[in-house]
Design a protein around this motif. Sequence first.
Motif, mmCIF file in Angstrom:
data_model
loop_
_atom_site.group_PDB
_atom_site.id
_atom_site.type_symbol
_atom_site.label_atom_id
_atom_site.label_comp_id
_atom_site.label_asym_id
_atom_site.label_seq_id
_atom_site.Cartn_x
_atom_site.Cartn_y
_atom_site.Cartn_z
ATOM 1 N N LEU A 185 71.739 79.622 0.950
ATOM 2 C CA LEU A 185 72.762 79.161 1.902
ATOM 3 C C LEU A 185 72.237 77.913 2.931
ATOM 4 C CD1 LEU A 185 74.191 82.704 3.157
ATOM 5 C CD2 LEU A 185 75.275 81.055 1.852
ATOM 6 N N CYS A 186 70.768 77.871 2.808
ATOM 7 C CA CYS A 186 70.266 76.858 3.643
ATOM 8 C C CYS A 186 70.571 75.365 2.756
ATOM 9 C CB CYS A 186 68.863 76.992 3.849
ATOM 10 S SG CYS A 186 67.902 75.565 4.318
ATOM 11 N N ASN A 187 71.046 74.455 3.798
ATOM 12 C CA ASN A 187 71.476 73.175 3.133
ATOM 13 C C ASN A 187 70.590 72.066 3.769
ATOM 14 O OD1 ASN A 187 72.659 72.903 5.458
ATOM 15 N ND2 ASN A 187 74.826 72.739 4.583
ATOM 16 N N VAL A 188 69.236 72.617 4.251
ATOM 17 C CA VAL A 188 68.305 71.489 4.839
ATOM 18 C C VAL A 188 68.743 70.505 5.753
ATOM 19 C CG1 VAL A 188 66.754 72.308 2.716
ATOM 20 C CG2 VAL A 188 68.268 70.145 2.444
ATOM 21 N N THR A 189 69.519 70.657 6.756
ATOM 22 C CA THR A 189 69.869 69.918 7.650
ATOM 23 C C THR A 189 68.754 69.566 8.646
ATOM 24 O OG1 THR A 189 70.820 71.533 9.236
ATOM 25 C CG2 THR A 189 72.400 70.554 7.544
ATOM 26 N N LYS A 190 67.770 70.131 8.542
ATOM 27 C CA LYS A 190 66.555 70.226 9.485
ATOM 28 C C LYS A 190 66.598 70.143 10.890
ATOM 29 C CE LYS A 190 64.130 66.997 6.371
ATOM 30 N NZ LYS A 190 63.355 65.764 6.070
ATOM 31 N N CYS A 191 67.996 70.683 11.361
ATOM 32 C CA CYS A 191 68.217 71.206 12.651
ATOM 33 C C CYS A 191 67.118 72.282 13.632
ATOM 34 C CB CYS A 191 69.594 71.474 12.991
ATOM 35 S SG CYS A 191 70.026 73.090 11.789
ATOM 36 N N CYS A 192 66.562 73.162 12.134
ATOM 37 C CA CYS A 192 65.650 73.908 12.818
ATOM 38 C C CYS A 192 64.402 73.442 13.271
ATOM 39 C CB CYS A 192 65.502 75.154 11.870
ATOM 40 S SG CYS A 192 65.041 74.444 10.227
ATOM 41 N N THR A 193 63.806 72.466 12.274
ATOM 42 C CA THR A 193 62.742 71.634 12.819
ATOM 43 C C THR A 193 62.894 71.049 14.186
ATOM 44 O OG1 THR A 193 62.292 71.607 10.441
ATOM 45 C CG2 THR A 193 61.136 69.865 11.781
ATOM 46 N N GLU A 194 64.036 70.208 14.287
ATOM 47 C CA GLU A 194 64.221 69.527 15.371
ATOM 48 C C GLU A 194 64.060 70.266 16.829
ATOM 49 O OE1 GLU A 194 68.059 67.467 14.969
ATOM 50 O OE2 GLU A 194 67.240 66.330 13.394
ATOM 51 N N VAL A 195 64.415 71.633 16.935
ATOM 52 C CA VAL A 195 64.414 72.378 17.862
ATOM 53 C C VAL A 195 63.173 73.182 18.366
ATOM 54 C CG1 VAL A 195 66.793 72.300 18.166
ATOM 55 C CG2 VAL A 195 65.670 74.341 17.057
ATOM 56 N N CYS A 196 62.235 73.002 17.285
ATOM 57 C CA CYS A 196 61.129 73.879 17.373
ATOM 58 C C CYS A 196 60.002 73.386 18.170
ATOM 59 C CB CYS A 196 60.297 73.776 15.917
ATOM 60 S SG CYS A 196 58.947 74.907 16.102
ATOM 61 N N PRO A 197 59.805 74.394 19.366
ATOM 62 C CA PRO A 197 58.809 74.026 20.348
ATOM 63 C C PRO A 197 57.271 73.697 20.180
ATOM 64 C CG PRO A 197 59.374 76.200 20.841
ATOM 65 C CD PRO A 197 60.284 75.613 19.452
ATOM 66 N N GLU A 198 57.191 74.205 18.900
ATOM 67 C CA GLU A 198 55.552 74.097 18.423
ATOM 68 C C GLU A 198 55.637 73.097 17.408
ATOM 69 O OE1 GLU A 198 52.785 75.709 18.975
ATOM 70 O OE2 GLU A 198 53.827 76.290 20.679
ATOM 71 N N SER A 199 56.609 72.146 17.100
ATOM 72 C CA SER A 199 56.592 71.250 16.131
ATOM 73 C C SER A 199 56.280 71.537 14.726
ATOM 74 C CB SER A 199 55.653 69.948 16.603
ATOM 75 O OG SER A 199 56.227 69.476 17.813
#
Length: 263
Positions: free
Chosen positions: A212-226
């Motif tokens: 179901l994940c289509n790798v939009t990278k929105c999760c990476t963008e908000v991660c406070p630990e980069s």
Amino acid sequence: MSQTASTGYDAHLRVWRGDAAGGGLTDYTVEVNEGEVVLDVVHRLQATQAPDLAVRWNCKAGKCGSCSAEINGRPRLMCMTRMSVFARDETLTITPMRTFPVVRDLVTDVEFNYTKAREIPSFAAPEGLGPGEYRMRQEDVARSQEFRKCIECFLCQDVCHVVRDHEENKEAFAGPRFLMRMAELDMHPLDEAERRGLDRARAVAEEHGLGLCNVTKCCTEVCPESIRITDNALIPMKERAADRRHDPLVWLGSRIRRRGRGD
């Protein structure tokens, strides 16, 4: 003798107030001092105007993940968001994380995440090795260490549109934080899950919703630990899952390894 001009100013805040039954945005004007973060201003709001405002926080150092909220529509940690990144005349709209049920005001019920965590089989330690006897190459340690920086603020879970916009997906989709956990375990050189009959790549695809994940990278963008969740965990996991399911050479190799171990 002239006095130094004050660097403080009054900020306009719109804060969501309410509970599971409903609510709305309430306007406040709150004093802001130099160097403060959004959580400082929310605490001042509690102290001066809204003592019943519910907000979750703990360390105020960006390490506990407690003060997650949405500021002007973007999932952020309030303790790590400096007021200086906003214009002084800009209205700050502070709302609870949208993906999870509201308890009251800025506090949400994140039980969904703990439920998903319990569904993931733990690290399968090598047989015959005790504490202090594990040996790994440094590059494997570094790869795993990136994922262990996660503070479980659940901002990645909140921003992921697979569950944010589709409530019906929650049962079948673990979300980026826990797909990353599965990827971490699957790439761990000492994990012996496969020897014990657990194919993590198959499980993450069939039971935890990797497809179901289509790798939009929105999760990476908000991660406070980069943490590079998409590039370093989810995409490699997708590749391994596809190889094990559809590549005949990979499938044959796994069968030979199992037979060689006497499984």
